[in-house]
Design a protein around this motif. Structure first.
Motif, PDB file in Angstrom:
ATOM      1  N   ARG A   9       0.832  -1.210   0.000  1.00 32.37           N
ATOM      2  CA  ARG A   9       0.000   0.000   0.000  1.00 32.37           C
ATOM      3  C   ARG A   9       0.861   1.251   0.000  1.00 32.37           C
ATOM      4  N   TYR A  10       2.006   1.173   0.646  1.00 32.33           N
ATOM      5  CA  TYR A  10       2.910   2.312   0.726  1.00 32.33           C
ATOM      6  C   TYR A  10       4.348   1.826   0.515  1.00 32.33           C
ATOM      7  N   LYS A  11       5.150   2.700  -0.136  1.00 31.80           N
ATOM      8  CA  LYS A  11       6.548   2.355  -0.355  1.00 31.80           C
ATOM      9  C   LYS A  11       7.352   3.640  -0.398  1.00 31.80           C
ATOM     10  N   ILE A  12       8.436   3.669   0.342  1.00 42.01           N
ATOM     11  CA  ILE A  12       9.354   4.802   0.329  1.00 42.01           C
ATOM     12  C   ILE A  12      10.723   4.286  -0.103  1.00 42.01           C
ATOM     13  N   ILE A  13      11.290   4.900  -1.128  1.00 43.17           N
ATOM     14  CA  ILE A  13      12.601   4.481  -1.604  1.00 43.17           C
ATOM     15  C   ILE A  13      13.437   5.718  -1.903  1.00 43.17           C
ATOM     16  N   GLU A  14      14.735   5.500  -2.075  1.00 38.42           N
ATOM     17  CA  GLU A  14      15.629   6.574  -2.489  1.00 38.42           C
ATOM     18  C   GLU A  14      15.703   6.571  -4.013  1.00 38.42           C
ATOM     19  N   LYS A  15      15.983   7.728  -4.573  1.00 32.15           N
ATOM     20  CA  LYS A  15      16.111   7.802  -6.031  1.00 32.15           C
ATOM     21  C   LYS A  15      17.230   6.871  -6.486  1.00 32.15           C
ATOM     22  N   ARG A  16      17.039   6.353  -7.661  1.00 36.12           N
ATOM     23  CA  ARG A  16      17.925   5.377  -8.310  1.00 36.12           C
ATOM     24  C   ARG A  16      17.724   3.957  -7.796  1.00 36.12           C
ATOM     25  N   GLN A  17      16.919   3.769  -6.761  1.00 41.98           N
ATOM     26  CA  GLN A  17      16.597   2.402  -6.350  1.00 41.98           C
ATOM     27  C   GLN A  17      15.513   1.838  -7.252  1.00 41.98           C
ATOM     28  N   SER A  18      15.272   0.551  -7.118  1.00 43.16           N
ATOM     29  CA  SER A  18      14.217  -0.082  -7.891  1.00 43.16           C
ATOM     30  C   SER A  18      13.051  -0.459  -6.964  1.00 43.16           C
ATOM     31  N   VAL A  19      11.866  -0.609  -7.563  1.00 40.01           N
ATOM     32  CA  VAL A  19      10.669  -0.942  -6.784  1.00 40.01           C
ATOM     33  C   VAL A  19       9.717  -1.728  -7.683  1.00 40.01           C
ATOM     34  N   ALA A  20       8.922  -2.563  -7.061  1.00 41.43           N
ATOM     35  CA  ALA A  20       7.928  -3.340  -7.815  1.00 41.43           C
ATOM     36  C   ALA A  20       6.599  -3.296  -7.105  1.00 41.43           C
ATOM     37  N   PHE A  21       5.535  -3.235  -7.871  1.00 44.17           N
ATOM     38  CA  PHE A  21       4.171  -3.222  -7.350  1.00 44.17           C
ATOM     39  C   PHE A  21       3.438  -4.421  -7.940  1.00 44.17           C
ATOM     40  N   TRP A  22       2.520  -4.940  -7.147  1.00 46.02           N
ATOM     41  CA  TRP A  22       1.783  -6.131  -7.568  1.00 46.02           C
ATOM     42  C   TRP A  22       0.293  -5.844  -7.592  1.00 46.02           C
ATOM     43  N   ASP A 103     -17.929  -1.968 -20.197  1.00 45.19           N
ATOM     44  CA  ASP A 103     -17.472  -2.776 -19.076  1.00 45.19           C
ATOM     45  C   ASP A 103     -16.910  -1.836 -18.020  1.00 45.19           C
ATOM     46  N   GLU A 104     -17.482  -1.870 -16.822  1.00 41.23           N
ATOM     47  CA  GLU A 104     -17.011  -0.991 -15.763  1.00 41.23           C
ATOM     48  C   GLU A 104     -15.604  -1.374 -15.354  1.00 41.23           C
ATOM     49  N   GLN A 105     -14.791  -0.357 -15.078  1.00 37.35           N
ATOM     50  CA  GLN A 105     -13.456  -0.587 -14.526  1.00 37.35           C
ATOM     51  C   GLN A 105     -13.542  -0.515 -13.012  1.00 37.35           C
ATOM     52  N   PHE A 106     -12.961  -1.505 -12.351  1.00 36.06           N
ATOM     53  CA  PHE A 106     -12.916  -1.554 -10.902  1.00 36.06           C
ATOM     54  C   PHE A 106     -11.473  -1.280 -10.469  1.00 36.06           C
ATOM     55  N   PHE A 107     -11.323  -0.402  -9.489  1.00 36.42           N
ATOM     56  CA  PHE A 107     -10.002   0.030  -9.088  1.00 36.42           C
ATOM     57  C   PHE A 107      -9.573  -0.632  -7.783  1.00 36.42           C
ATOM     58  N   GLY A 108      -8.263  -0.843  -7.666  1.00 36.74           N
ATOM     59  CA  GLY A 108      -7.682  -1.263  -6.414  1.00 36.74           C
ATOM     60  C   GLY A 108      -7.412  -0.059  -5.529  1.00 36.74           C
ATOM     61  N   PRO A 109      -6.914  -0.295  -4.302  1.00 37.09           N
ATOM     62  CA  PRO A 109      -6.674   0.809  -3.365  1.00 37.09           C
ATOM     63  C   PRO A 109      -5.445   1.638  -3.702  1.00 37.09           C
ATOM     64  N   GLY A 110      -4.584   1.146  -4.597  1.00 37.93           N
ATOM     65  CA  GLY A 110      -3.404   1.894  -5.010  1.00 37.93           C
ATOM     66  C   GLY A 110      -2.184   1.640  -4.140  1.00 37.93           C
ATOM     67  N   THR A 111      -1.032   1.939  -4.713  1.00 39.05           N
ATOM     68  CA  THR A 111       0.239   1.924  -3.981  1.00 39.05           C
ATOM     69  C   THR A 111       0.801   3.336  -4.025  1.00 39.05           C
ATOM     70  N   ARG A 112       1.007   3.905  -2.844  1.00 41.96           N
ATOM     71  CA  ARG A 112       1.566   5.261  -2.767  1.00 41.96           C
ATOM     72  C   ARG A 112       3.071   5.150  -2.695  1.00 41.96           C
ATOM     73  N   LEU A 113       3.761   5.658  -3.738  1.00 43.71           N
ATOM     74  CA  LEU A 113       5.217   5.618  -3.809  1.00 43.71           C
ATOM     75  C   LEU A 113       5.787   6.996  -3.517  1.00 43.71           C
ATOM     76  N   THR A 114       6.741   7.037  -2.601  1.00 42.23           N
ATOM     77  CA  THR A 114       7.488   8.261  -2.322  1.00 42.23           C
ATOM     78  C   THR A 114       8.950   7.997  -2.646  1.00 42.23           C
ATOM     79  N   VAL A 115       9.502   8.832  -3.527  1.00 38.20           N
ATOM     80  CA  VAL A 115      10.912   8.712  -3.900  1.00 38.20           C
ATOM     81  C   VAL A 115      11.664   9.890  -3.287  1.00 38.20           C
ATOM     82  N   LEU A 116      12.648   9.584  -2.443  1.00 38.82           N
ATOM     83  CA  LEU A 116      13.402  10.634  -1.731  1.00 38.82           C
ATOM     84  C   LEU A 116      14.734  10.912  -2.406  1.00 38.82           C
TER      85      LEU A 116
END
Lengths: 116, 115
Positions: A9-22, A103-116
């Motif tokens: 749901r939430y992810k904080i990383i430093e710039k130049r790092q990698s991240v993955a969302f599912w 066809d209606e689109q149903f949304f997930g709750p999202g992943t909030r990414l913060t890049v520092l």
């Protein structure tokens, strides 16, 4: 029925790092979308899958973003390397594609990414 | 390319009163869908109401109704008898008519409901 699931749901990383969302769409939904929602803006499509094929990735920054939906069910969105401007909420949505005009689109709750 | 414009970044309404959120769009197509989505704080986006462009009758869902003006490319949302739970970001969105095309969103309007 279960909704669209996303993690983390939430992810904080430093710039130049990698991240993955599912994302796990609603069971039986053939179409899956990834949207990027930057603070103060509406969601913008990054990539659209139908089953395990890409329908539209014209707005995906392919030098750093990649996405896959190997078995036509769940999907992963990756950023490598991340930039400050990638800070956003990443929304996953799914819809049926059964030949109907709407066809209606149903949304997930999202992943909030913060890049520092 | 289609664009959606929401000119009101923020709105507020007293509980039990009526509020109207504005949306305009630009398209060269004659058939399309328009939507209003609600995004509560830290919660997922949900569909409030939709309108098919070929229908002249304005859509209504309980306390929510739209004013669809096709020639003016205007699509406003009216919320009647506003409740505290209506407080959220509201997004206007456009979609081409085929079944699995993506949504094009406006920037949103943040609605506050005052008790």
């Amino acid at each position: 029925e279960a909704g669209v699931a996303q993690s983390p749901r939430y992810k904080i990383i430093e710039k130049r790092q990698s991240v993955a969302f599912w994302c796990n769409p609603i069971s039986g939904h053939a179409t899956l979308y990834w949207y990027q929602q930057i603070l103060g803006q509406g969601p913008k499509l990054l990539i659209q899958f139908q089953n395990n094929g890409v329908v539209d990735d014209s707005q995906l920054p392919k030098d750093r973003f990649s996405a896959e939906r190997l078995k036509g069910v769940d999907s992963t969105l990756k950023i490598q390397p991340a930039k400050l401007e990638d800070s956003a909420v990443y929304l996953c949505a799914s819809s049926l594609i059964g030949g109907r005009a709407f066809d209606e689109q149903f949304f997930g709750p999202g992943t909030r990414l913060t890049v520092l | 390319a289609q664009t959606v414009t929401q000119s009101q970044p923020e709105m507020s309404v007293q509980e039990a009163e009526t509020v109207t959120l504005s949306c305009t769009y630009d398209t060269s197509e004659s058939d399309y869908y328009l939507f209003w989505y609600k995004q509560p704080p830290s919660r997922q986006m949900i569909l409030v109401i939709r309108q098919e462009a070929y229908k002249q009758q304005n859509a209504t869902e309980n306390r929510f109704s739209v004013n669809f003006q096709k020639a003016a490319k205007s699509f406003s949302l009216k919320i009647s008898d506003s409740q505290l739970g209506d407080a959220a970001m509201y997004f206007c969105a456009y979609r081409r008519p085929s079944g699995n095309t993506p949504l094009v969103f406006g920037k949103g309007t943040r609605l506050s409901v005052i008790a």
